[in-house]
Design a protein around this motif. Structure first.
Motif, PDB file in Angstrom:
ATOM      1  N   UNK A 129       0.764  -1.150  -0.046  1.00  0.00           N
ATOM      2  CA  UNK A 129       0.032  -0.011  -0.125  1.00  0.00           C
ATOM      3  C   UNK A 129       0.785   1.339   0.034  1.00  0.00           C
ATOM      4  N   UNK A 130       2.256   1.418   0.471  1.00  0.00           N
ATOM      5  CA  UNK A 130       2.872   2.589   0.317  1.00  0.00           C
ATOM      6  C   UNK A 130       3.348   2.866  -0.904  1.00  0.00           C
ATOM      7  N   UNK A 131       3.149   2.002  -1.857  1.00  0.00           N
ATOM      8  CA  UNK A 131       3.503   2.528  -3.035  1.00  0.00           C
ATOM      9  C   UNK A 131       2.358   3.445  -3.712  1.00  0.00           C
ATOM     10  N   UNK A 132       1.395   3.564  -3.047  1.00  0.00           N
ATOM     11  CA  UNK A 132       0.139   4.479  -3.399  1.00  0.00           C
ATOM     12  C   UNK A 132       0.210   5.917  -2.882  1.00  0.00           C
ATOM     13  N   UNK A 133       1.124   5.953  -1.911  1.00  0.00           N
ATOM     14  CA  UNK A 133       0.912   7.299  -1.238  1.00  0.00           C
ATOM     15  C   UNK A 133       1.442   8.555  -2.282  1.00  0.00           C
ATOM     16  N   UNK A 134       0.525   9.765  -1.682  1.00  0.00           N
ATOM     17  CA  UNK A 134       0.314  10.718  -2.761  1.00  0.00           C
ATOM     18  C   UNK A 134       1.861  11.310  -2.925  1.00  0.00           C
ATOM     19  N   UNK A 135       2.828  11.190  -1.947  1.00  0.00           N
ATOM     20  CA  UNK A 135       4.218  12.039  -2.202  1.00  0.00           C
ATOM     21  C   UNK A 135       5.177  11.387  -3.058  1.00  0.00           C
ATOM     22  N   UNK A 136       4.765  10.318  -3.501  1.00  0.00           N
ATOM     23  CA  UNK A 136       5.636   9.524  -4.448  1.00  0.00           C
ATOM     24  C   UNK A 136       4.947   8.958  -5.732  1.00  0.00           C
ATOM     25  N   UNK A 137       5.748   8.936  -6.720  1.00  0.00           N
ATOM     26  CA  UNK A 137       4.984   8.065  -7.918  1.00  0.00           C
ATOM     27  C   UNK A 137       5.787   6.637  -8.129  1.00  0.00           C
ATOM     28  N   UNK A 138       5.196   5.758  -8.417  1.00  0.00           N
ATOM     29  CA  UNK A 138       5.922   4.273  -8.293  1.00  0.00           C
ATOM     30  C   UNK A 138       5.560   3.840  -9.785  1.00  0.00           C
ATOM     31  N   UNK A 194       7.304  19.099  -7.777  1.00  0.00           N
ATOM     32  CA  UNK A 194       6.721  18.149  -6.781  1.00  0.00           C
ATOM     33  C   UNK A 194       5.438  18.369  -6.149  1.00  0.00           C
ATOM     34  N   UNK A 195       5.156  19.631  -5.731  1.00  0.00           N
ATOM     35  CA  UNK A 195       4.084  19.821  -5.022  1.00  0.00           C
ATOM     36  C   UNK A 195       2.975  19.710  -5.940  1.00  0.00           C
ATOM     37  N   UNK A 196       3.088  20.212  -7.185  1.00  0.00           N
ATOM     38  CA  UNK A 196       1.968  20.168  -8.478  1.00  0.00           C
ATOM     39  C   UNK A 196       1.725  18.684  -8.497  1.00  0.00           C
ATOM     40  N   UNK A 197       2.649  17.866  -8.614  1.00  0.00           N
ATOM     41  CA  UNK A 197       2.518  16.512  -8.823  1.00  0.00           C
ATOM     42  C   UNK A 197       1.693  15.968  -7.698  1.00  0.00           C
ATOM     43  N   UNK A 198       2.048  15.937  -6.476  1.00  0.00           N
ATOM     44  CA  UNK A 198       1.334  15.525  -5.294  1.00  0.00           C
ATOM     45  C   UNK A 198      -0.071  15.884  -5.466  1.00  0.00           C
TER      46      UNK A 198
END
Length: 268
Positions: free
Chosen positions: A114-123, A227-231
């Motif tokens: 589930x951590x791969x879906x967190x908003x502050x990274x792209x996986x 980064x913030x726009x991506x998040x």
């Protein structure tokens, strides 16, 4: 080695079939059991969860890959024996747990994904060869999938009398729709790379020899935007399917207000 030659990054984690390395904004999670086609186990899942918890704040993109000819051939068949894995509960042991304990145990397994879906990274999953069962669900846990032309996806759990329970059913339905997801899971059939791209499982399919280059190019493109726009954009898109049209428009307005104030230096 000359001064101009770069050293391989030192692993942050390298145990139980998982290696995590970090180079500036990019982390790479590699399954390191090629002799077993990167078959998964509870120990590997704990290492995956630890990798997620160990990411430096500088990381923006996580690439998940497998060593050898396969991304991951799924759950190690030892799990289906009466002995299971040494020091781990077998399937019969799990069945005898109380409801709360069994739920907590499976939730612990899910945390590897589930951590791969967190908003502050792209996986990004770089998939070659087999991605079966737990391997398929690991690829589904990622935001994006780049598939080599030899990739084969299959969800075999139902055929074995169990269900996909590693957080893969939600993204699968979102990607391909209920009817196709049901057919893929219940038949357990292989979805080959060309079909995977056609139905939306894979964002891109490339020749096997070009997989690393394609993932590298995609990673560079993902890092190009602020980064913030991506998040904010990822959060908007992830929540879109559960919001009404009106609620989604409101979420867009709120996100844009935050971005405008931040760009103007008026953010918190």
């Amino acid at each position: 080695m000359t001064a101009s030659e770069s050293l391989d990054p030192v692993p942050v984690i390298d145990k139980d079939g998982v290696r995590l390395t970090v180079e500036e904004a990019v982390a790479t999670v590699t399954l390191t059991l090629p002799a077993k086609r990167n078959a998964q186990s509870p120990a590997l899942w704990r290492a995956l969860a630890e990798a997620g918890a160990s990411l430096p704040g500088s990381v923006r993109v996580v690439v998940v890959r497998g060593e050898g000819i396969s991304f991951s051939a799924g759950l190690d068949r030892q799990a289906f024996t009466s002995e299971g894995f040494e020091g781990e509960p077998s399937f019969p042991d799990l069945a005898r747990l109380g409801d709360a304990d069994l739920d907590a145990t499976i939730a612990g397994y899910q945390s590897a994904f589930t951590w791969l879906r967190q908003n502050d990274v792209l996986s990004v999953a770089a998939v070659q060869g087999h991605a079966i069962g737990a391997g398929f669900q690991l690829a589904l846990a990622c935001d994006l999938r780049v598939a080599a032309d030899d990739a084969q996806f299959a969800m075999r759990e139902t055929s074995l009398g169990i269900v996909p329970d590693l957080a893969g059913t939600h993204p699968l339905v979102n990607l391909v729709g209920y009817a196709r997801a049901l057919e893929i899971c219940v038949t357990g059939r292989f979805v080959h790379a060309d079909e995977a791209e056609r139905i939306g499982l894979a964002n891109l399919t490339v020749p096997r020899a070009e997989l690393d280059e394609a993932v590298s190019d995609l990673t560079s493109a993902l890092l190009a935007a602020p980064r913030e726009a991506v998040i904010e954009t990822k959060a908007l898109l992830r929540g879109a399917s559960t919001r009404t049209y009106a609620d989604q428009r409101a979420a867009e307005r709120a996100a844009q207000a935050r971005r405008l104030r931040d760009l103007a230096g008026l953010g918190d």
